[in-house]
Design an enzyme around this catalytic site. Structure first.
Site, PDB file in Angstrom:
ATOM      1  N   PHE B 119       0.846  -1.197   0.000  1.00  0.00           N
ATOM      2  CA  PHE B 119       0.000   0.000   0.000  1.00  0.00           C
ATOM      3  C   PHE B 119       0.879   1.244   0.000  1.00  0.00           C
ATOM      4  O   PHE B 119       2.042   1.180   0.387  1.00  0.00           O
ATOM      5  CB  PHE B 119      -0.906   0.001   1.236  1.00  0.00           C
ATOM      6  CG  PHE B 119      -2.363   0.058   0.906  1.00  0.00           C
ATOM      7  CD1 PHE B 119      -3.039  -1.083   0.517  1.00  0.00           C
ATOM      8  CD2 PHE B 119      -3.068   1.259   0.966  1.00  0.00           C
ATOM      9  CE1 PHE B 119      -4.388  -1.030   0.207  1.00  0.00           C
ATOM     10  CE2 PHE B 119      -4.412   1.319   0.662  1.00  0.00           C
ATOM     11  CZ  PHE B 119      -5.075   0.179   0.281  1.00  0.00           C
ATOM     12  N   GLN B 240      -7.469  14.775   3.392  1.00  0.00           N
ATOM     13  CA  GLN B 240      -6.856  13.909   2.396  1.00  0.00           C
ATOM     14  C   GLN B 240      -7.694  13.850   1.128  1.00  0.00           C
ATOM     15  O   GLN B 240      -8.900  13.569   1.197  1.00  0.00           O
ATOM     16  CB  GLN B 240      -6.736  12.501   2.960  1.00  0.00           C
ATOM     17  CG  GLN B 240      -6.162  11.518   1.944  1.00  0.00           C
ATOM     18  CD  GLN B 240      -5.568  10.312   2.637  1.00  0.00           C
ATOM     19  OE1 GLN B 240      -6.272   9.367   2.975  1.00  0.00           O
ATOM     20  NE2 GLN B 240      -4.275  10.355   2.881  1.00  0.00           N
ATOM     21  N   HIS B 242      -8.053  11.623  -1.910  1.00  0.00           N
ATOM     22  CA  HIS B 242      -7.647  10.298  -2.375  1.00  0.00           C
ATOM     23  C   HIS B 242      -7.352  10.391  -3.864  1.00  0.00           C
ATOM     24  O   HIS B 242      -8.157  10.947  -4.609  1.00  0.00           O
ATOM     25  CB  HIS B 242      -8.752   9.279  -2.102  1.00  0.00           C
ATOM     26  CG  HIS B 242      -8.291   7.856  -2.225  1.00  0.00           C
ATOM     27  ND1 HIS B 242      -7.949   7.298  -3.426  1.00  0.00           N
ATOM     28  CD2 HIS B 242      -8.109   6.898  -1.287  1.00  0.00           C
ATOM     29  CE1 HIS B 242      -7.561   6.037  -3.220  1.00  0.00           C
ATOM     30  NE2 HIS B 242      -7.656   5.774  -1.925  1.00  0.00           N
ATOM     31  N   LEU B 252     -15.062   5.733  -4.553  1.00  0.00           N
ATOM     32  CA  LEU B 252     -13.671   5.352  -4.298  1.00  0.00           C
ATOM     33  C   LEU B 252     -13.218   4.134  -5.097  1.00  0.00           C
ATOM     34  O   LEU B 252     -13.938   3.152  -5.222  1.00  0.00           O
ATOM     35  CB  LEU B 252     -13.521   5.046  -2.797  1.00  0.00           C
ATOM     36  CG  LEU B 252     -12.172   4.515  -2.317  1.00  0.00           C
ATOM     37  CD1 LEU B 252     -11.107   5.595  -2.409  1.00  0.00           C
ATOM     38  CD2 LEU B 252     -12.280   4.012  -0.882  1.00  0.00           C
ATOM     39  N   GLU B 255      -6.639   2.202  -3.226  1.00  0.00           N
ATOM     40  CA  GLU B 255      -5.205   2.208  -3.484  1.00  0.00           C
ATOM     41  C   GLU B 255      -4.676   0.776  -3.613  1.00  0.00           C
ATOM     42  O   GLU B 255      -3.627   0.539  -4.200  1.00  0.00           O
ATOM     43  CB  GLU B 255      -4.557   2.889  -2.277  1.00  0.00           C
ATOM     44  CG  GLU B 255      -3.126   3.220  -2.374  1.00  0.00           C
ATOM     45  CD  GLU B 255      -2.726   4.105  -1.179  1.00  0.00           C
ATOM     46  OE1 GLU B 255      -3.334   5.176  -0.990  1.00  0.00           O
ATOM     47  OE2 GLU B 255      -1.824   3.699  -0.447  1.00  0.00           O
ATOM     48  N   ARG B 286      -0.489   9.365  -0.395  1.00  0.00           N
ATOM     49  CA  ARG B 286      -1.637   9.884  -1.137  1.00  0.00           C
ATOM     50  C   ARG B 286      -1.516  11.361  -1.482  1.00  0.00           C
ATOM     51  O   ARG B 286      -1.924  11.776  -2.576  1.00  0.00           O
ATOM     52  CB  ARG B 286      -2.917   9.646  -0.331  1.00  0.00           C
ATOM     53  CG  ARG B 286      -3.287   8.182  -0.312  1.00  0.00           C
ATOM     54  CD  ARG B 286      -4.512   7.914   0.515  1.00  0.00           C
ATOM     55  NE  ARG B 286      -4.834   6.487   0.456  1.00  0.00           N
ATOM     56  CZ  ARG B 286      -5.761   5.909   1.182  1.00  0.00           C
ATOM     57  NH1 ARG B 286      -6.480   6.628   2.034  1.00  0.00           N
ATOM     58  NH2 ARG B 286      -5.993   4.619   1.072  1.00  0.00           N
ATOM     59  N   HIS B 353     -11.500  12.701   0.788  1.00  0.00           N
ATOM     60  CA  HIS B 353     -11.649  11.341   1.287  1.00  0.00           C
ATOM     61  C   HIS B 353     -11.614  11.224   2.807  1.00  0.00           C
ATOM     62  O   HIS B 353     -12.368  10.457   3.386  1.00  0.00           O
ATOM     63  CB  HIS B 353     -10.516  10.502   0.690  1.00  0.00           C
ATOM     64  CG  HIS B 353     -10.548   9.052   1.032  1.00  0.00           C
ATOM     65  ND1 HIS B 353     -11.628   8.252   0.738  1.00  0.00           N
ATOM     66  CD2 HIS B 353      -9.648   8.252   1.655  1.00  0.00           C
ATOM     67  CE1 HIS B 353     -11.378   7.003   1.149  1.00  0.00           C
ATOM     68  NE2 HIS B 353     -10.189   6.991   1.720  1.00  0.00           N
ATOM     69  N   ARG B 398      -2.539  11.069   6.104  1.00  0.00           N
ATOM     70  CA  ARG B 398      -2.697   9.696   6.570  1.00  0.00           C
ATOM     71  C   ARG B 398      -2.225   8.708   5.512  1.00  0.00           C
ATOM     72  O   ARG B 398      -2.439   8.913   4.322  1.00  0.00           O
ATOM     73  CB  ARG B 398      -4.173   9.433   6.879  1.00  0.00           C
ATOM     74  CG  ARG B 398      -4.472   7.992   7.225  1.00  0.00           C
ATOM     75  CD  ARG B 398      -5.911   7.800   7.643  1.00  0.00           C
ATOM     76  NE  ARG B 398      -6.882   7.887   6.562  1.00  0.00           N
ATOM     77  CZ  ARG B 398      -7.107   6.937   5.651  1.00  0.00           C
ATOM     78  NH1 ARG B 398      -6.395   5.820   5.641  1.00  0.00           N
ATOM     79  NH2 ARG B 398      -8.029   7.102   4.725  1.00  0.00           N
TER      80      ARG B 398
END
Lengths: 237, 597
Positions: B119, B240, B242, B252, B255, B286, B353, B398
């Site tokens: 990730f 954030q 995304h 969404l 990721e 991100r 996000h 994050r």
């Protein structure tokens, strides 16, 4: 791409605070190009008339909030495309459950049946320090079972559930029951089967398969129910 | 209006991952607990999380919590508190294994262990190579987790109040928290939930933006309630975006797609992330990927007739891998982008996000505020966990999969703190003030009688447009300044909202008006905090912050290595230090450095 267009609706309306009885409301709305799904259209309608009431949350088919009866078939508003839909779009609450308001139904009975199958893993061995092992093949047995979003499209399209919502667990609850029966980590197989060994709880399923037809996640409760019946037969012999 | 009163040992507001995890702690300890939730628990937004939950189990590649800690601190652009981060990464294995024991259907490795995938921003050996740290159930990890947590609560006989909307926090003259007021949506009745402890687990407020991956219900209810009750909000400028929301729809795309090998391409088909993050490429964190995509689009290399998006390519993966590891993504792409990713590329854009900031807490889940010269004094009876809280583990940005970890670790920690305070007799049922429900009743009465007011839908839309334009991926001093003026104007309009629906029964117009009061607090906090922070850090990037030796990437540690605190009362800002010291004496702090991937 279709641009702006007007769509005709026929919507079940009932507000117990002011209406003596339910009625079907004819209403139309002009959609923007970005309004792709039925839920977009409902949000657009609600901007015009804030009294229209419906549940909604994730708008991508994973939370299970916006199940309703759409042109005679249960489905999720957020996954129903406005391009293919027949007009007037007839919207009613999910059949067989008490209506609270407009297309919002009281789901108490549905969840009661879900809870009745003890929807949690039972394993009485002392918990190991790390994860319990499960082979990829055994894990694959859970595919098609664990993805249920509890939207109730299936159970409220099932004639057996309409007749006996208090006695027949219904397709959603039985799918969940098999999800735990199929889990190699679960140790309550015989209790789970005892719990369903009854003329109504499991055996009211007559394989009509409405549940399979309407499931927005393409799951197959009838197949799961068949597997539970197999397990019943196998332990009887 | 007569107001019913219910009394509990504890009340938890919210039944997503954090609320359910906390509830489990309380129910299993035998505390009389009420869990209030405005949607049936499994409809909470945790259900939409896709790619996984971080834990250094090391099932596929070598891993340890030190590396996870380094990645998280670096990901936060050093704004995260290192004591809370150490606490979280050390607890990760325990809380993930617990979930597996609760029955969560994780995917498996060939030897039967929990499957893990790479990730963004997660690495081996302090930033060197990608690591498989994300524990996944296909691309439905949040759904599998939320259902497993709900199921475990069914087993524990947790008492839920389903479709009850919490309205206001109740505090006494000393500022102690005594519970909440809440409205039952089916009847419209307002009740007082009087408790020795109140835990907020109400999630984020991504709906302040026009384009958001968030569910309709993500209206920052707990954050708004706390702000109105005089509690400051921490680091609200950090949102954030995304990288991969479906262009036009906002839905969404995990990721995890890039974790499985997906590649971002611009109009000429170039894998542009190689230019921006030579080491981790598409798996950079991100904020970095979202900025790279926005730059590509701004410089004319976007795709489609409007050149307004880029493309996510997984056509080189086998159909078997896609169907096994990313089945939900395939469904979403077909449904919302009209594209089958086995054959074609998915159009994506950076989309709001996650809220990194929130109600300030320590790593025990206690809500903390400045008092008498100490910046972190716990409020008696008040706890928070999950996206509504700011511990702060995410700092300015994050990492993917750290949100599910956050809600497990801090949901459990808040629960444990409450149980321990309860068992030691520290928690007391304090007398309710006479006027405990007055604020809530006045809000409802105003909506009943408002005339010549503002349309809720219109005001919300205006707020979302202002936030989208004035507090986006790239931020400009003059645009933010104008944004502050505009959001204050919108906030004035929000005070005069009017609804046509006067029914007591399931009045969603009223619910949306009440939610807007919460959203507006979050929007103001975001705009004002962003305008004030004169540096670039993590997700907050201004055009006038210069990248040089003193301020790497525009980050100004001399003046801005500090947490923002915004107070609704007086629209006032304050700051508090970042905790650069880990929890344990034998753990080395992660030293400040320029952030590159």
């Amino acid at each position: 791409m279709s641009s702006k267009r007007t769509v005709q609706f026929k919507i079940y309306r009932y507000d117990p605070d002011k209406d003596d009885k339910p009625y079907m409301q004819d209403i139309s709305v002009e959609l923007e190009e970005s309004d792709k799904k039925l839920l977009d259209a409902l949000v657009r309608l609600k901007a015009k008339d804030d009294t229209l009431s419906f549940r909604r949350s994730c708008r991508e088919g994973v939370c299970g909030s916006d199940a309703m009866n759409i042109n005679g078939k249960n489905g999720l508003a957020c996954l129903t495309s406005m391009d293919e839909i027949a007009q007037p779009v007839v919207l009613r609450p999910l059949p067989g459950l008490p209506v609270i308001r407009d297309v919002i139904v009281d789901m108490t009975q549905f969840f009661k049946q879900y809870h009745s199958i003890k929807p949690y893993l039972v394993n009485n061995d002392p918990a190991p320090e790390r994860e319990r092992l499960q082979s990829p093949e055994d894990r694959e047995e859970l595919n098609g079972l664990y993805e249920c979003i509890l939207c109730a499209c299936c159970s409220t399209s099932c004639p057996s559930f309409w007749w006996n919502p208090d006695k027949f667990v219904g397709p959603a609850g039985l799918l969940a029951a098999y999800r735990f029966l199929a889990d190699t980590r679960d140790q309550a197989t015989s209790e789970r089967l005892d719990n369903l060994e009854d003329p109504y709880r499991l055996f009211r399923c007559h394989s009509i398969m409405n549940c399979v037809d309407v499931c927005p996640k393409n799951l197959n409760p009838t197949k799961a129910i068949g597997k539970i019946k197999d397990m019943m037969v196998r332990r009887a012999v | 209006m007569k107001v019913a009163k219910r009394t509990f040992d504890a009340v938890i507001v919210g039944a997503g991952g954090a609320g359910l995890r906390a509830a489990l702690q309380l129910s299993e300890a035998g505390m009389k607990t009420a869990v209030l939730t405005k949607v049936f628990p499994t409809r909470s937004h945790t259900v939409a999380a896709q790619g996984g939950v971080a834990a250094s189990l090391g099932n596929s590649t070598e891993d340890n919590w030190h590396w996870h800690m380094y990645d998280t601190v670096k990901g936060s652009d050093w704004l995260g508190d290192q004591d809370a981060i150490e606490f979280m990464v050390k607890k990760a294995n325990e809380v993930v294994v617990e979930l597996e024991h609760y029955g969560m259907p994780f995917d498996r490795t060939d030897n039967g262990k929990i499957y893990q995938r790479p990730f963004g921003g997660h690495s081996q050996n302090y930033g060197q190579t990608p690591v498989s740290r994300s524990c996944a159930a296909a691309d439905r990890t949040g759904h599998a987790m939320l259902h497993a947590l709900y199921q475990r609560n069914v087993r524990a006989n947790t008492q839920f109040f389903v479709e009850w909307m919490a309205m206001d926090l109740i505090r006494n003259a000393d500022g102690d928290v005594l519970g909440v007021t809440a409205m039952e949506m089916e009847t419209g009745e307002v009740s007082i939930f009087h408790a020795k402890a109140t835990i907020f687990a109400t999630g984020g407020a991504g709906r302040i933006y026009y384009s958001s991956t968030n569910a309709f219900i993500n209206t920052g209810d707990g954050v708004g309630m706390a702000a109105r009750a005089g509690i400051p909000l921490e680091d609200m400028e950090f949102w954030q975006f995304h990288p991969t929301g479906v262009a036009g729809a906002g839905v969404l795309i995990t990721e995890g797609v890039r974790g499985e090998g997906g590649i971002l391409r611009n109009a000429s088909g170039e894998r542009f992330m190689e230019r921006y993050a030579p080491n981790l490429k598409d798996l950079a964190s991100r904020d970095v990927v979202s900025r790279a995509m926005t730059t590509e689009i701004n410089e004319g290399r976007g795709c489609g007739s409007a050149k307004d998006h880029v493309l996510l390519d997984i056509t080189h993966l086998s159909p078997e891998t896609i169907n096994k590891r990313l089945p939900g993504i395939r469904e979403i792409s077909i449904q919302f982008a009209g594209v089958d990713p086995i054959k074609a590329l998915i159009p994506v854009v950076p989309t709001c996000h996650y809220q990194m900031g929130g109600i300030p807490t320590n790593y025990k889940g206690q809500v903390v505020v400045p008092k008498d010269g100490n910046s972190n004094v716990p409020i008696v009876g008040f706890y928070a966990a999950g996206e509504c809280a700011c511990a702060s583990v995410h700092g300015a940005n994050r990492l993917g999969t750290n949100s599910l970890l956050d809600l497990l670790v801090f949901g459990k920690a808040a629960g444990e703190t409450v149980v321990s305070d309860f068992q030691s007799g520290q928690l007391k049922l304090q007398p309710l003030p006479e006027d405990a429900a007055d604020v809530s009743l006045a809000r409802i009465a105003r909506l009943e009688t408002q005339t010549g007011g503002e349309d809720v839908h219109e005001v919300r839309l205006e707020m979302q447009r202002v936030m989208q334009k004035h507090a986006g991926v790239f931020r400009f001093a003059d645009v933010m300044k104008e944004g502050v003026t505009k959001i204050m104007e919108v906030a004035e309009r929000a005070k005069r909202t009017q609804i046509k629906d006067k029914s007591k029964v399931w009045n969603t117009a009223r619910t949306e008006a009440l939610e807007l009061d919460n959203l507006i607090e979050v929007a103001k906090a975001t705009m004002v905090s962003a305008e004030a922070r004169k540096e670039s850090r993590g997700a907050h990037v201004r055009d006038d912050a210069i990248d040089c030796a003193e301020t790497p990437n525009g980050r100004d540690d001399v003046n801005w290595l500090k947490h923002t605190l915004w107070y609704s009362q007086g629209n006032r800002l304050d700051y508090k230090p970042v905790n650069l010291q880990p929890m344990s004496a034998d753990v080395e702090p992660i030293a400040l450095a320029k952030r590159t991937y």
